[in-house]
Design an enzyme around this catalytic site. Structure first.
Site: not given
Ligand code: FRU
Length: 729
Positions: A56
């Site tokens: 992300d």
């Molecule tokens: C989304 C996610 C978020 C989390 C992050 C962990 O892709 O699962 O909910 O904060 O990635 O890397």
């Protein structure tokens, strides 16, 4: 070239002193590798880390001429893990410079993580409400989810449970270069206990997005309870003390997990007096192409509570209309004709024997071609049976046919000599005039065909399953003639690779820019890129526009992106008539790996029209086009290149689109070394897909099927790489 030391797991220690040193080493290392950025599949238009895993985008904020993009990063490997915040900045919204890691995973003596830095956001605290900086040098403040794998007691005495996700803050006084974690973290330890007690959800509480609201004179934050499909809204006056205000959800697409929310206000059609709020909820799985997806809600936010507009709320119940079939009866009463392996075999109470996970259907029974192998005494069902199941004929009385679909993603393709489809088709005079396929999920969802052109005609529904491989089955339920298309969510992107999308805070002139992680949790860990894994899309600009009576979120590549146009490869203003396979572009030797196409398609009498790109003359091909039978824009990556890493990758992704009054469709297609992004019309329909073609697959052409069509105003540009600029040697 300078020599930089490679970091190994052992070098990562928890103390803040080593943290700064590591950051410096990392920054040096990253810059050195950046000079290459030439590996196979390396994106040339979009950001990827020089090395290792990224998911992300995080902490998107503009400050002093810099667009900051932090991101979920593993500093120790090319798979998800050891989550830290990587950091890059851009001055012009297209070129990126990688900076040292901002927040590094904390580990214990055994090298086990004690705190990971999950997704979150960042703001500029211009009035120094937090007191972390001064008015002259306001702090940049980030809020992230502290993911604590183990039970621990923090230095400040706070007791942490194993698996806890809590919200913490950090601040920077040097434009985001170095970060100081707040001593009394986490600032929100658990989900609210009142008015509903959500405390037991402490393992699924994450992804805070905060922003300053001038109107309400306070900080606002939205986070999720991922499994409960809830968005939780908080307020604060100092970024440290947060108060729970309200909750939203579940609504619309609410399978899988809700992750990475966002909330912002935008004018409708640019009218500052007519603004609406947009709530973004990323969802995984349950996206429109299977796996991860991004949806939005349009509504009002009064500083406390978000309420979705009536027009932005959809339910799953059958629409009002004339029922064609709901499969609740017996084979005799249903009276559809089955061929091949299906006579007496296609009705099921959801799952067939040996199958799992079929859900979301209405009533008790459905049509399901995953079925017992005829003649075998195996108790297990199978994907191998093939054949057709065809309805009695009926008269088309309404403008839409709505139905629930699930199962395999193998589109009807008349050009294929041997069919491998799993499709649901509308037949008129035995000709397929509409067709849909599944998205490789057993969760059924609504689909609609616009059949206004066939009012009064006799028709049949035909289910075809000719696929014996993985996902070689199709599910169908509740086919209804209705006056309106059945919508269940507003999708920000209909492709497979746009997730965790989030927007920038603090952008000048109230512009709303965002970016998404260009991957999908269904296969993100297996994509064939090395030494990195993960790409962020180029920046897109968001607007709200009223289109065909509905307020839609529209996206276009940020204006600055046009600067990448290096060379016009082809330009033709007048209509180019296309009959079947066209060779105009290959005849002109138009070839490119990283390029942009702008065109207006006029499907006229054709069933299917579009572009073949990244072709190699030996079967490698990605198609981008308009399917007149389904009324969809699509990216077909079934033969796009390497797909060996996932059984669900080689599929076609479709987005319903309404043609302009003149029957035409504007497309902007942006092709990178390993992705295709398609923006249709005003940007209300977008598809983003990764592809992994050979570097030598640079051919392109146009095509039409089932009739002649034309393409107008065709322009093709070769695009510059973003990695050639001086700041990124
Ligand atoms: C989304 C996610 C978020 C989390 C992050 C962990 O892709 O699962 O909910 O904060 O990635 O890397």
């Amino acid at each position: 070239m300078s020599y930089c030391r490679l970091l190994t797991k052992k070098h990562i220690k928890t103390s803040l002193i080593t943290f700064a040193v590591i950051s410096a080493i990392n920054g040096c290392y990253v810059k050195t590798v950046q000079s290459h950025y030439q590996e196979n599949y390396r994106p040339q238009l979009q950001f990827s880390p020089a090395k290792y895993w990224m998911n992300d985008p995080n902490g998107l904020v503009f400050y002093n001429g810099e667009y900051h993009m932090f991101y979920q990063y593993n500093p120790n490997g090319n798979s998800w893990g050891d989550m830290s915040w990587g950091h890059a900045v851009s001055h012009d919204k297209i070129h990126w410079e990688t900076l040292p890691i901002a927040l590094t995973v904390k580990k214990d003596e055994e090298d086990e993580a004690t705190e990971m830095f999950f997704s979150g956001s960042a703001v500029v605290d211009a009035r120094n409400t937090s007191g972390f900086g001064t008015k002259d040098n306001p702090p940049m403040v980030a809020m992230y989810t502290s993911n604590y794998p183990q039970a621990i007691t923090l230095y400040n005495g706070k007791k942490i449970l194993a698996g806890m996700q809590a919200q913490s803050i950090a601040y920077s006084l040097d434009k985001g270069r170095t970060w100081i974690q707040y001593a009394n973290n986490p600032v929100i330890e658990k989900p609210p206990a009142f008015p509903i007690n959500y405390e037991s959800e402490y393992k699924n509480f994450r992804d805070p997005k905060m922003f300053w609201s001038g109107k309400y004179n306070k900080w606002i934050m939205v986070a999720v309870l991922a499994k409960q499909h809830k968005a939780l809204f908080y307020e604060s006056h100092d970024l440290v003390n947060w108060h729970f205000m309200s909750e939203f959800g579940p609504m619309n697409a609410a399978n899988g997990l809700w992750e990475c929310p966002d909330l912002f206000e935008l004018p409708i059609d640019g009218h500052l007096a007519h603004k609406k709020w947009v709530l973004i909820i990323n969802i995984n799985p349950g996206g429109p192409a299977g796996g991860s997806g991004s949806q939005y809600f349009i509504g009002d936010f009064d500083g406390t509570r978000f309420v979705a507009d009536k027009e932005s709320q959809y339910d799953n119940t059958p629409p009002f209309g004339n029922l064609i079939e709901n499969f609740e009866g017996s084979y005799d009463s249903i009276a559809w004709t089955a061929t091949g392996d299906f006579p007496g075999q296609y009705l099921a109470y959801g799952n067939q024997t040996g199958q799992q996970g079929v859900k979301n259907y209405q009533g008790n029974k459905i049509l399901n071609t995953y079925t017992a192998v005829p003649g075998s005494d195996s108790a297990n069902g199978s994907d191998t049976p093939t054949g057709t199941i065809t309805s009695p004929s009926f008269t088309i009385q309404k403008k839409y046919i709505d139905f629930m679909i699930g199962g395999g993603n193998h589109a009807h393709n008349p050009a294929q000599s041997v069919s491998t489809e799993t499709s649901i088709n509308l037949l008129i005079h035995n000709k397929v005039v509409r067709s849909s396929t599944g998205t490789n999920t057993e969760t059924m969802s609504w689909r609609s065909w616009n059949v206004a052109a066939f009012l009064g005609k006799r028709a049949q529904i035909q289910v075809i399953d000719q696929n014996t491989g993985s996902w070689g089955h199709i599910l169908l339920d509740h086919i209804i003639q209705s006056d309106a298309p059945k919508i269940t969510a507003n999708w920000s992107d209909f492709g497979s690779d746009f997730y965790a999308a989030s927007s920038w805070n603090n952008v000048p002139n109230d512009k709303r820019l965002w970016v998404g992680w260009m991957s999908n949790w269904s296969y993100a860990g297996n994509i064939p890129t090395s030494p990195w894994r993960g790409t962020q899309t180029f920046i897109r600009e968001l607007e709200l526009q009223k289109i065909n009576g509905r307020i839609r979120l529209t996206q276009v590549p940020v204006h600055a992106f046009n600067q990448l146009r290096r060379q016009m490869l082809f330009h033709h203003q007048r209509a180019i008539m296309i009959n079947s396979d066209d060779t105009l572009l290959s005849n002109h030797q138009i070839k490119a790996k990283v390029f942009e196409i702008q065109a207006t398609l006029n499907p006229a009498g054709a069933d299917n029209i579009g572009f073949k790109i990244r072709t190699n003359g030996q079967g490698q091909i990605t198609r981008v086009g308009y399917d007149a039978l389904a009324g969809t824009v699509y990216i077909d990556r079934t033969h796009s290149g390497d797909s060996s890493f996932s059984t669900t990758f080689a599929t076609r992704h479709n987005a319903p689109v309404t043609l302009e009054k003149d029957g035409k469709l504007n497309l902007r297609i942006i092709v990178d070394t390993s992705s295709v992004s398609v923006f249709a019309d005003k940007g209300e329909v977008v598809l983003t897909d990764q592809i992994f073609p050979d570097p030598s697959s640079t051919g392109m052409d146009m095509f039409s099927e089932g009739g002649s069509a034309s393409i107008e105003g065709l322009t093709i540009w070769k695009l510059n790489s973003i990695w050639t600029k001086k700041s990124n040697p």
